[in-house]
Design an enzyme around this catalytic site. Structure first.
Site, PDB file in Angstrom:
ATOM      1  N   ASN A  11       6.202  -1.470  11.270  1.00  0.00           N
ATOM      2  CA  ASN A  11       5.235  -1.131  10.071  1.00  0.00           C
ATOM      3  C   ASN A  11       5.709  -1.883   8.836  1.00  0.00           C
ATOM      4  OD1 ASN A  11       3.649   0.809   8.494  1.00  0.00           O
ATOM      5  ND2 ASN A  11       4.212   2.425  10.010  1.00  0.00           N
ATOM      6  N   PHE A  39      -1.610   8.050   4.438  1.00  0.00           N
ATOM      7  CA  PHE A  39      -1.975   8.807   5.562  1.00  0.00           C
ATOM      8  C   PHE A  39      -3.579   9.667   5.110  1.00  0.00           C
ATOM      9  CE2 PHE A  39       1.755   9.665   8.233  1.00  0.00           C
ATOM     10  CZ  PHE A  39       2.078   8.212   8.851  1.00  0.00           C
ATOM     11  N   ASN A  42       5.387   5.933   3.125  1.00  0.00           N
ATOM     12  CA  ASN A  42       4.365   6.790   2.129  1.00  0.00           C
ATOM     13  C   ASN A  42       4.182   8.266   2.601  1.00  0.00           C
ATOM     14  OD1 ASN A  42       3.943   4.266   0.849  1.00  0.00           O
ATOM     15  ND2 ASN A  42       2.513   3.853   2.402  1.00  0.00           N
ATOM     16  N   THR A  43       5.034   8.614   3.397  1.00  0.00           N
ATOM     17  CA  THR A  43       4.793  10.103   3.554  1.00  0.00           C
ATOM     18  C   THR A  43       6.625  10.574   3.446  1.00  0.00           C
ATOM     19  OG1 THR A  43       3.139  10.261   5.073  1.00  0.00           O
ATOM     20  CG2 THR A  43       4.785  11.785   5.325  1.00  0.00           C
ATOM     21  N   ASN A  57       0.802  -1.395  -0.236  1.00  0.00           N
ATOM     22  CA  ASN A  57       0.133  -0.149   0.045  1.00  0.00           C
ATOM     23  C   ASN A  57       0.904   1.299   0.057  1.00  0.00           C
ATOM     24  OD1 ASN A  57      -0.231   1.906   2.616  1.00  0.00           O
ATOM     25  ND2 ASN A  57       0.157  -0.020   3.219  1.00  0.00           N
ATOM     26  N   SER A 112       5.856   5.174   8.360  1.00  0.00           N
ATOM     27  CA  SER A 112       5.328   4.933   7.305  1.00  0.00           C
ATOM     28  C   SER A 112       6.209   5.344   6.016  1.00  0.00           C
ATOM     29  CB  SER A 112       3.864   5.655   7.111  1.00  0.00           C
ATOM     30  OG  SER A 112       3.536   5.719   5.740  1.00  0.00           O
ATOM     31  N   LYS A 157       6.272   3.825  16.852  1.00  0.00           N
ATOM     32  CA  LYS A 157       5.911   2.691  15.810  1.00  0.00           C
ATOM     33  C   LYS A 157       7.238   2.818  14.766  1.00  0.00           C
ATOM     34  CE  LYS A 157       2.915   0.176  12.666  1.00  0.00           C
ATOM     35  NZ  LYS A 157       1.707   0.134  12.163  1.00  0.00           N
TER      36      LYS A 157
HETATM   37  C1  FMN Z   1      -3.597  -0.552   3.786  1.00  0.00           C
HETATM   38  C2  FMN Z   1      -2.662  -0.751   4.849  1.00  0.00           C
HETATM   39  C3  FMN Z   1      -2.855   0.810   5.611  1.00  0.00           C
HETATM   40  C4  FMN Z   1      -1.872   1.017   6.528  1.00  0.00           C
HETATM   41  N1  FMN Z   1      -2.080   2.227   7.279  1.00  0.00           N
HETATM   42  C5  FMN Z   1      -1.267   2.455   8.106  1.00  0.00           C
HETATM   43  C6  FMN Z   1      -1.309   3.684   9.030  1.00  0.00           C
HETATM   44  O1  FMN Z   1      -2.202   4.537   8.606  1.00  0.00           O
HETATM   45  N2  FMN Z   1      -0.469   3.629   9.949  1.00  0.00           N
HETATM   46  C7  FMN Z   1       0.280   2.798  10.693  1.00  0.00           C
HETATM   47  O2  FMN Z   1       1.020   3.280  11.771  1.00  0.00           O
HETATM   48  N3  FMN Z   1       0.372   1.539   9.885  1.00  0.00           N
HETATM   49  C8  FMN Z   1      -0.408   1.300   9.019  1.00  0.00           C
HETATM   50  N4  FMN Z   1      -0.247   0.152   8.514  1.00  0.00           N
HETATM   51  C9  FMN Z   1       0.779  -0.929   8.760  1.00  0.00           C
HETATM   52  C10 FMN Z   1      -0.001  -1.737   9.664  1.00  0.00           C
HETATM   53  O3  FMN Z   1      -0.447  -1.231  10.910  1.00  0.00           O
HETATM   54  C11 FMN Z   1       1.049  -2.899  10.163  1.00  0.00           C
HETATM   55  O4  FMN Z   1       2.174  -2.375  10.682  1.00  0.00           O
HETATM   56  C12 FMN Z   1       1.660  -3.811   8.873  1.00  0.00           C
HETATM   57  O5  FMN Z   1       0.586  -3.827   7.899  1.00  0.00           O
HETATM   58  C13 FMN Z   1       2.058  -5.026   9.333  1.00  0.00           C
HETATM   59  O6  FMN Z   1       1.153  -5.778   9.942  1.00  0.00           O
HETATM   60  P1  FMN Z   1       0.269  -6.878   8.886  1.00  0.00           P
HETATM   61  O7  FMN Z   1       1.419  -7.802   8.236  1.00  0.00           O
HETATM   62  O8  FMN Z   1      -0.404  -7.763  10.210  1.00  0.00           O
HETATM   63  O9  FMN Z   1      -0.511  -6.201   8.000  1.00  0.00           O
HETATM   64  C14 FMN Z   1      -0.991  -0.032   6.864  1.00  0.00           C
HETATM   65  C15 FMN Z   1      -1.004  -1.424   6.429  1.00  0.00           C
HETATM   66  C16 FMN Z   1      -1.883  -1.537   5.465  1.00  0.00           C
HETATM   67  C17 FMN Z   1      -1.785  -2.914   4.576  1.00  0.00           C
END
Ligand code: FMN
Length: 364
Positions: free
Chosen positions: A250, A119, A181-182, A115, A179, A221
């Site tokens: 993350n 934000f 993406n910022t 992704n 993140s 985080k």
């Molecule tokens: C579509 C998407 C959006 C995410 N948005 C955020 C976010 O806004 N803030 C954040 O700290 N992590 C964000 N994450 C990261 C997740 O919180 C997590 O740290 C990461 O996906 C790893 O866990 P997983 O393998 O169980 O998905 C996002 C992940 C995904 C897939």
């Protein structure tokens, strides 16, 4: 049931199916008794498995990771899945649309997502209105970030502004500096930048605790894409500044094992199965430095109770999931908690923390 629904949803673009699912869930939740029925299907089969860290008690150790409910819109429905806590956000001071679509991609063969949402969120003001209008069914973490158009040198201003706005309604606050993406955000993880940010946040937290008569813990985080020196520096700083927890991790900007996957060329953060080894390694390294002095929330690629157990034994106190929920549906929460509860029972220990400690000692 979810398998059938998934077959339909996965025909749509990833973000569109996400929206559709939550629109449908919101409609169902307007019906009287919907929450009770959902609870009886999911949460009722989730045993109590309490964990106490950061001065809070979590009914079970499996939480929702940040990013799924960015605007605090679905708290009751998500809690009814059986989660022990929910991390909402990332929320920024001002609303922002995020990156252009498409910005979320499924790598189905790898149970992964990429992704680059960026934000997208309604901003702290509307977020708080949303959250305040709902009951609080379980501990709520609020994940905070900076707006894209705030220069990185002024990032602390954004974090302090959102910290101030959300403090009152949060059980804990997660500071997201990881993140991908910022632009520039991950630079906040470098030693000097982090030192300044942590100091500013702790000073503000002390003032807010005084003002509100309540101490709200703050977690940091971090990314999985850090070398040993960086992990050591982060561990030293969170200890020095008495941060309340670290959330690891993350998404990753690397593409482990995805050489054959066309979609892996998409820009963004990778989550799900391929992230698991990287994220667990960061938890393990952090724990060797922190030795339980600062709690760890382990996240990245957890799909089963065995995966969750592995993160706990590596050093985590709580875990979170996101991607596996998309692939497996809400039953996954109860399955993981039940699997962990069985481990505790088999160990003969009185609680999860003791069982995990026993397993760590056996490993060392
Ligand atoms: C579509 C998407 C959006 C995410 N948005 C955020 C976010 O806004 N803030 C954040 O700290 N992590 C964000 N994450 C990261 C997740 O919180 C997590 O740290 C990461 O996906 C790893 O866990 P997983 O393998 O169980 O998905 C996002 C992940 C995904 C897939």
């Amino acid at each position: 049931m979810y398998k059938l629904l998934r077959a339909l949803l996965f025909r749509l673009d990833a973000e569109a199916s996400h929206r559709l699912t939550f629109t449908a869930l919101d409609l169902v939740y307007r019906l009287p008794g919907a929450s009770r029925i959902a609870r009886s299907l999911c949460a009722r089969h989730t045993p109590a498995l309490p964990v106490s860290i950061m001065g809070l008690t979590f009914p079970n150790p499996v939480g929702l990771a940040a990013g799924l409910d960015k605007n605090a819109e679905h708290v009751q429905a998500l809690a009814d899945f059986g989660f022990g806590f929910l991390e909402l956000g990332t929320v920024t001071p001002r609303p922002q649309p995020g990156n252009p679509r498409p910005r979320m991609f499924r790598l189905v063969a790898h149970a992964a997502l990429i992704n680059r949402m960026g934000f997208n969120n309604v901003g702290a003001g509307k977020f708080l209105v949303n959250l305040a209008a709902q009951e609080k069914p379980c501990p709520i973490g609020i994940n905070i970030g900076k707006n894209r158009d705030t220069p990185i040198e002024r990032a602390a201003d954004d974090y302090l502004a959102v910290l101030n706005s959300v403090y009152r309604l949060a059980d804990y606050i997660a500071v997201n500096i990881s993140s991908p993406n910022t632009p520039g955000l991950r630079d906040l993880q470098t030693e000097q930048n982090l030192e300044e940010l942590l100091r500013a946040l702790k000073t503000e937290q002390a003032a807010l605790a005084e003002k509100h008569g309540r101490y709200v813990p703050i977690a940091l985080k971090i990314a999985p894409d850090l070398d040993d020196t960086q992990v050591a520096a982060i561990a030293r700083l969170v200890q020095e500044h008495k941060f309340d927890a670290v959330i690891a991790t993350n998404t990753t900007i690397t593409r482990p094992g995805l050489e054959q996957e066309l979609l892996s060329q998409q820009t963004g953060g990778l989550s799900g199965r391929p992230l698991k080894p990287l994220a667990t390694e960061i938890v393990r390294k952090l724990y060797t430095h922190l030795q339980g002095e600062v709690p760890i929330i382990g996240v990245g690629g957890i799909e089963t109770a065995d995966d969750a157990w592995e993160k706990l034994v590596a050093g985590a106190d709580l875990v979170q999931i996101y991607t596996a929920l998309i692939y497996q549906g809400p039953d996954i929460v109860g399955e993981i908690v039940r699997g962990l509860a069985e481990r505790v029972q088999q160990s003969g220990c009185r609680n999860l923390a003791e069982a995990v400690q026993q397993a760590r000692q056996r490993q060392s």
